[in-house]
Design a protein around this motif. Structure first.
Motif, PDB file in Angstrom:
ATOM      1  N   SER A  56    -103.792  17.530 -21.357  1.00  0.00           N
ATOM      2  CA  SER A  56    -103.867  18.341 -20.080  1.00  0.00           C
ATOM      3  C   SER A  56    -102.944  17.964 -18.757  1.00  0.00           C
ATOM      4  N   VAL A  57    -102.095  18.897 -18.321  1.00  0.00           N
ATOM      5  CA  VAL A  57    -101.532  18.171 -17.109  1.00  0.00           C
ATOM      6  C   VAL A  57    -102.481  18.343 -15.936  1.00  0.00           C
ATOM      7  N   ARG A  58    -103.446  19.108 -16.140  1.00  0.00           N
ATOM      8  CA  ARG A  58    -104.535  19.224 -14.817  1.00  0.00           C
ATOM      9  C   ARG A  58    -105.324  17.968 -14.768  1.00  0.00           C
ATOM     10  N   ASN A  59    -105.692  17.694 -15.935  1.00  0.00           N
ATOM     11  CA  ASN A  59    -106.681  16.535 -16.064  1.00  0.00           C
ATOM     12  C   ASN A  59    -106.253  15.075 -16.703  1.00  0.00           C
ATOM     13  N   THR A  60    -104.874  15.161 -16.443  1.00  0.00           N
ATOM     14  CA  THR A  60    -104.310  13.849 -16.738  1.00  0.00           C
ATOM     15  C   THR A  60    -103.441  13.286 -15.708  1.00  0.00           C
ATOM     16  N   ARG A  61    -103.429  12.051 -15.031  1.00  0.00           N
ATOM     17  CA  ARG A  61    -102.571  11.655 -14.120  1.00  0.00           C
ATOM     18  C   ARG A  61    -101.963  10.246 -14.485  1.00  0.00           C
ATOM     19  N   VAL A  62    -100.803  10.099 -14.241  1.00  0.00           N
ATOM     20  CA  VAL A  62    -100.104   8.965 -14.248  1.00  0.00           C
ATOM     21  C   VAL A  62     -99.730   8.270 -12.821  1.00  0.00           C
ATOM     22  N   VAL A  63    -100.391   7.213 -12.644  1.00  0.00           N
ATOM     23  CA  VAL A  63    -100.217   6.396 -11.306  1.00  0.00           C
ATOM     24  C   VAL A  63     -99.340   5.367 -11.523  1.00  0.00           C
ATOM     25  N   ALA A  64     -98.154   5.248 -10.633  1.00  0.00           N
ATOM     26  CA  ALA A  64     -97.216   4.224 -10.630  1.00  0.00           C
ATOM     27  C   ALA A  64     -97.029   3.797  -9.228  1.00  0.00           C
ATOM     28  N   LEU A  65     -97.673   3.179  -8.463  1.00  0.00           N
ATOM     29  CA  LEU A  65     -97.598   3.205  -6.988  1.00  0.00           C
ATOM     30  C   LEU A  65     -96.380   2.308  -6.487  1.00  0.00           C
ATOM     31  N   PRO A  66     -95.742   2.759  -5.363  1.00  0.00           N
ATOM     32  CA  PRO A  66     -94.598   1.882  -4.950  1.00  0.00           C
ATOM     33  C   PRO A  66     -95.072   0.625  -4.278  1.00  0.00           C
ATOM     34  N   LYS A  67     -94.324  -0.290  -3.654  1.00  0.00           N
ATOM     35  CA  LYS A  67     -94.799  -1.407  -2.951  1.00  0.00           C
ATOM     36  C   LYS A  67     -95.516  -1.117  -1.931  1.00  0.00           C
ATOM     37  N   PRO A  68     -96.655  -1.913  -1.648  1.00  0.00           N
ATOM     38  CA  PRO A  68     -97.449  -1.334  -0.458  1.00  0.00           C
ATOM     39  C   PRO A  68     -96.986  -1.388   0.863  1.00  0.00           C
ATOM     40  N   SER A  69     -97.338  -0.397   1.739  1.00  0.00           N
ATOM     41  CA  SER A  69     -96.983  -0.244   3.182  1.00  0.00           C
ATOM     42  C   SER A  69     -97.430  -1.727   3.975  1.00  0.00           C
ATOM     43  N   ASP A  70     -97.178  -1.834   5.099  1.00  0.00           N
ATOM     44  CA  ASP A  70     -97.575  -2.896   6.086  1.00  0.00           C
ATOM     45  C   ASP A  70     -98.968  -2.689   6.085  1.00  0.00           C
ATOM     46  N   ARG A  71     -99.431  -1.391   6.366  1.00  0.00           N
ATOM     47  CA  ARG A  71    -100.727  -0.931   6.534  1.00  0.00           C
ATOM     48  C   ARG A  71    -101.762  -1.424   5.213  1.00  0.00           C
ATOM     49  N   GLU A  72    -101.066  -0.975   4.122  1.00  0.00           N
ATOM     50  CA  GLU A  72    -101.808  -1.157   2.836  1.00  0.00           C
ATOM     51  C   GLU A  72    -102.297  -2.563   2.684  1.00  0.00           C
ATOM     52  N   SER A  74    -102.626  -4.898   4.761  1.00  0.00           N
ATOM     53  CA  SER A  74    -103.714  -5.380   5.606  1.00  0.00           C
ATOM     54  C   SER A  74    -105.106  -4.967   5.211  1.00  0.00           C
ATOM     55  N   GLN A  75    -105.041  -4.165   4.269  1.00  0.00           N
ATOM     56  CA  GLN A  75    -106.352  -3.598   3.450  1.00  0.00           C
ATOM     57  C   GLN A  75    -106.945  -4.659   2.478  1.00  0.00           C
ATOM     58  N   TRP A  76    -108.227  -4.466   2.062  1.00  0.00           N
ATOM     59  CA  TRP A  76    -108.785  -4.948   1.059  1.00  0.00           C
ATOM     60  C   TRP A  76    -107.847  -4.484  -0.227  1.00  0.00           C
ATOM     61  N   TYR A  77    -107.519  -5.588  -0.907  1.00  0.00           N
ATOM     62  CA  TYR A  77    -106.474  -5.422  -2.048  1.00  0.00           C
ATOM     63  C   TYR A  77    -106.596  -4.402  -2.916  1.00  0.00           C
ATOM     64  N   PHE A  78    -107.933  -4.034  -3.208  1.00  0.00           N
ATOM     65  CA  PHE A  78    -108.180  -2.681  -4.379  1.00  0.00           C
ATOM     66  C   PHE A  78    -108.224  -1.547  -3.621  1.00  0.00           C
ATOM     67  N   GLN A  79    -108.115  -1.480  -2.283  1.00  0.00           N
ATOM     68  CA  GLN A  79    -108.525  -0.190  -1.706  1.00  0.00           C
ATOM     69  C   GLN A  79    -107.356   0.707  -1.958  1.00  0.00           C
ATOM     70  N   ARG A  80    -105.923   0.486  -2.030  1.00  0.00           N
ATOM     71  CA  ARG A  80    -104.995   1.699  -2.231  1.00  0.00           C
ATOM     72  C   ARG A  80    -105.233   2.221  -3.868  1.00  0.00           C
ATOM     73  N   TYR A  81    -106.014   1.539  -4.626  1.00  0.00           N
ATOM     74  CA  TYR A  81    -106.147   2.083  -5.913  1.00  0.00           C
ATOM     75  C   TYR A  81    -107.271   2.800  -6.235  1.00  0.00           C
ATOM     76  N   VAL A  82    -108.301   2.875  -5.235  1.00  0.00           N
ATOM     77  CA  VAL A  82    -109.576   3.304  -5.429  1.00  0.00           C
ATOM     78  C   VAL A  82    -109.402   4.927  -5.286  1.00  0.00           C
TER      79      VAL A  82
END
Length: 253
Positions: A56-72, A74-82
């Motif tokens: 299902s397109v609506r119920n399936t997501r593929v996540v491939a994040l780019p390199k983190p920004s400067d703000r990211e 500075s965050q708790w490491y796992f924060q951008r994935y949550v």
């Protein structure tokens, strides 16, 4: 599985069972998180395409994040994935994940040794919290030989249809092969556990690897009445991680 399913190929049978498993997950509110890791050109993109092909397109997501920004950074490491974690009835697939800090980042100098150590110390606790909250977590390491990786990287450079797969990090994949091997070994040893295990896939043969992954996902996600019609993965292709695999030839050195 019905009698008509007997005419389907092994791959199609596994894909169909995965569709049925997702239907059940949507009905019951099951949360599924699948992590794909591996060296460059290990076959993550193609394997994921086979997995989601009929979901299902609506119920399936593929996540491939780019390199983190400067703000990211500075965050708790796992924060951008949550924010990308699955909600009820969803299947989320990470094409690379927080395990960047277990492999790419320390090898390429994108994190400090202290940050790498903190990650290896904390990640199993983070994942245990996800499992305790009802998430089905599946961690898959796609393994590839040095020769096969070189072949695939060359295809990226010369095939115009594969140019978008190219990365500035490709050149380092072969040059730093031994460093990546050491990082992989340390990561698997320290982040494999009973509740959050790794499975490893010998993926030089992409067709065999994809079939093994699909069968494993069905077994991991589907209830028995759906999974029973799908064979177990070939243990020569897909196997649970164990320390012995680092030295007995099952994982590439």
């Amino acid at each position: 599985m019905s009698k008509s399913d007997d005419k389907l190929s092994a791959l199609e049978k596994a894909q169909l069972a995965l569709v049925h498993a997702q239907q059940r997950a949507m009905e019951t509110g099951q949360k599924v998180l699948v992590i794909f890791e591996g060296r460059d050109a290990a076959g993550k993109d193609g394997t994921i395409r086979r997995v989601i092909e009929h979901l299902s397109v609506r119920n399936t997501r593929v996540v491939a994040l780019p390199k983190p920004s400067d703000r990211e950074r500075s965050q708790w490491y796992f924060q951008r994935y949550v924010p990308h974690l699955p909600a009820a009835g969803e299947v989320v697939i990470f094409n690379r994940s927080w395990y960047n800090r277990g492999g790419v980042e320390p090898v390429m100098g994108f994190c400090t040794p202290e940050e790498h150590e903190a990650f290896l110390r904390d990640v199993t606790t983070f994942e245990a919290m996800l499992v305790e909250a009802g998430t089905v977590l599946v961690k898959i390491w796609l393994d590839v030989s040095k020769a096969e990786q070189a072949k695939r990287l060359e295809e990226r450079r010369t095939d115009p249809l594969k140019v978008l797969k190219s990365s500035p990090l490709d050149a380092a994949a072969q040059e730093r092969w031994d460093a990546y091997t050491a990082a992989r070994d340390e990561m698997l040893k320290r982040t494999h556990g009973l509740r959050t295990p790794w499975v490893c896939v010998r993926n030089d043969d992409k067709a065999e690897g994809r079939l093994a992954v699909l069968r494993h996902l069905v077994n991991a996600i589907a209830p028995k009445e759906i999974a029973h019609g799908v064979k177990d993965p070939d243990p020569k292709i897909l196997f649970p991680f164990e320390i012995e695999a680092l030295d007995d030839g099952r994982l590439q050195k």
